[in-house]
Design an enzyme around this catalytic site. Structure first.
Site, PDB file in Angstrom:
ATOM      1  N   ARG A  65       0.826  -1.202   0.000  1.00 25.50           N
ATOM      2  CA  ARG A  65       0.000   0.000   0.000  1.00 25.50           C
ATOM      3  C   ARG A  65       0.866   1.261   0.000  1.00 25.50           C
ATOM      4  O   ARG A  65       0.570   2.245  -0.682  1.00 25.50           O
ATOM      5  CB  ARG A  65      -0.907  -0.021   1.229  1.00 25.50           C
ATOM      6  CG  ARG A  65      -1.840   1.171   1.376  1.00 25.50           C
ATOM      7  CD  ARG A  65      -2.624   1.033   2.671  1.00 25.50           C
ATOM      8  NE  ARG A  65      -3.427   2.206   2.961  1.00 25.50           N
ATOM      9  CZ  ARG A  65      -3.941   2.482   4.158  1.00 25.50           C
ATOM     10  NH1 ARG A  65      -3.714   1.655   5.164  1.00 25.50           N
ATOM     11  NH2 ARG A  65      -4.664   3.565   4.351  1.00 25.50           N
ATOM     12  N   HIS A  69       0.646   4.324  -2.599  1.00 27.22           N
ATOM     13  CA  HIS A  69       0.369   5.681  -2.153  1.00 27.22           C
ATOM     14  C   HIS A  69       1.504   6.639  -2.515  1.00 27.22           C
ATOM     15  O   HIS A  69       1.260   7.810  -2.828  1.00 27.22           O
ATOM     16  CB  HIS A  69       0.132   5.705  -0.647  1.00 27.22           C
ATOM     17  CG  HIS A  69      -1.213   5.182  -0.252  1.00 27.22           C
ATOM     18  ND1 HIS A  69      -1.847   5.539   0.932  1.00 27.22           N
ATOM     19  CD2 HIS A  69      -2.070   4.329  -0.878  1.00 27.22           C
ATOM     20  CE1 HIS A  69      -3.012   4.923   1.010  1.00 27.22           C
ATOM     21  NE2 HIS A  69      -3.165   4.180  -0.075  1.00 27.22           N
ATOM     22  N   ASN A  94      -2.310   7.849   5.104  1.00 27.84           N
ATOM     23  CA  ASN A  94      -0.935   7.366   5.266  1.00 27.84           C
ATOM     24  C   ASN A  94      -0.474   7.213   6.711  1.00 27.84           C
ATOM     25  O   ASN A  94       0.581   6.635   6.963  1.00 27.84           O
ATOM     26  CB  ASN A  94       0.030   8.326   4.547  1.00 27.84           C
ATOM     27  CG  ASN A  94      -0.223   8.400   3.060  1.00 27.84           C
ATOM     28  OD1 ASN A  94      -0.683   7.440   2.446  1.00 27.84           O
ATOM     29  ND2 ASN A  94       0.070   9.543   2.460  1.00 27.84           N
ATOM     30  N   HIS A 191      -5.489  -6.016  -2.892  1.00 25.41           N
ATOM     31  CA  HIS A 191      -6.308  -6.191  -1.690  1.00 25.41           C
ATOM     32  C   HIS A 191      -6.531  -7.663  -1.359  1.00 25.41           C
ATOM     33  O   HIS A 191      -7.222  -7.972  -0.389  1.00 25.41           O
ATOM     34  CB  HIS A 191      -7.656  -5.487  -1.862  1.00 25.41           C
ATOM     35  CG  HIS A 191      -7.572  -4.000  -1.750  1.00 25.41           C
ATOM     36  ND1 HIS A 191      -8.635  -3.164  -2.040  1.00 25.41           N
ATOM     37  CD2 HIS A 191      -6.554  -3.185  -1.384  1.00 25.41           C
ATOM     38  CE1 HIS A 191      -8.262  -1.904  -1.854  1.00 25.41           C
ATOM     39  NE2 HIS A 191      -7.005  -1.901  -1.455  1.00 25.41           N
TER      40      HIS A 191
END
Length: 323
Positions: A65, A69, A94, A191
């Site tokens: 992730r 990001h 975050n 995911h």
């Protein structure tokens, strides 16, 4: 038949290598960039990820992730790691990502082995790949040679796709960084590992205008399970697997869950019902090989977004602060 099958598999393997090579040499990055500059760079990152994963498995989806990001905001420049007031790291999406300490640990070891050589941006990209590997997923060659950015602004994290966004908005945000609809479905397939806080889920479970008070897009037989994990009063910090039944293993079961209306986030479940994305969901739930192949391609493509190379940016001595 066996000969034809062998030829087909060989062609797929060569195609994978060719695509990896083509993508990997874009924008001044290449596979094996550190082979002479810091020969142990990739093994140091890998062993650090493996070590931390043994004590905290949540770091694997966290680092995946983190890479996502980071690349969505100013490109893959490790700007997500910079600490201070109003930096990306302070933005809501975050703040609680697991795995920042893994990157810091790897950087410390790399500075001891090869001072001023390996960028924090490359550490994130390598660690993301290794996080997939430790969760029994595919391995791939990671192009390296990135340099680190010097700017990090919290408000720019608004460019990240959100958990309740429409497919239209998700597609627009991916297109803004030159990623396709297929890249969207493929990368969201990450995911298959990790969890979501119940605070992101309870809005779908209670007081919705439907026969059972839950989001009608959720399989009604699945609602009691989710409500037990995420009670209406309290429990907002509880967590639920994003891929029910296989939340700790990187595989294609995530897409099967979408087809059963068991997607956890609204943005995920919409991939099953939107005509522009459903075909890719079907493709991946039918073939783990196809998903793995496309995931590796998409990760390499994403890892080239906004890359700094040459004299751009810097090589940070400490990932949390600019030099």
């Amino acid at each position: 038949m066996e000969v034809n099958k062998l030829i087909f598999v060989t062609r797929i393997f060569l195609l994978f290598l060719g695509l990896t090579s083509t993508l990997a040499h874009g924008q001044g990055t290449k596979v094996g960039y550190y082979s002479t500059k810091c020969p142990k760079a990739e093994s140091i990152v890998r062993s650090t990820v493996e070590s931390h994963f043994k004590t905290n498995p949540r770091i694997a989806p966290g680092i995946l992730r983190m890479h996502f990001h980071d690349c969505f905001v100013r490109g893959c420049d490790a700007s997500i790691l910079i600490e201070g007031s109003n930096t990306e790291k302070t933005a809501v999406p975050n703040r609680a990502i697991p795995g920042y300490n893994v990157i810091d640990d790897a950087k410390k070891q790399l500075e001891a082995a090869c001072p001023g050589v390996v960028s924090c941006a490359d550490i994130i990209a390598l660690a993301a790949r290794d996080s997939v590997v430790v969760t029994k997923g595919i391995n791939w060659n990671v192009p390296t040679g990135r340099r680190d950015g010097r700017v990090s602004i919290a408000s720019e994290a608004g460019d990240l796709p959100g958990p309740n966004e429409s497919v239209f908005n998700q597609t627009r945000k991916f297109k803004n960084i030159n990623l396709s609809v297929q890249n969207l479905v493929t990368l969201v397939g990450g995911h298959t590992i990790g969890t979501a806080a119940c605070g992101l889920v309870t809005g779908r479970l209670y007081n919705v205008n439907s026969s059972n008070g839950a989001d009608p897009s959720i399989d009604p037989t699945f609602v009691p399970t989710l409500r037990a994990l995420c009670p209406q009063n309290g429990g907002s910090s509880n967590r639920v697997d994003l891929d029910t039944g296989s939340g700790s293993r990187f595989d294609n079961s995530y897409f099967n869950n979408l087809s059963k209306r068991r997607g956890i986030l609204t943005s995920d479940q919409l991939l099953w019902t939107d005509p522009s994305t459903k075909g890719f969901v079907l493709q991946y739930l039918r073939s783990a090989t196809s998903f793995n192949f496309e995931f590796a391609k998409s990760m390499v493509k994403m890892s080239k977004v906004g890359v700094l190379t040459g004299t751009q940016g810097e090589i940070r001595k400490v990932c949390t602060a600019i030099n």
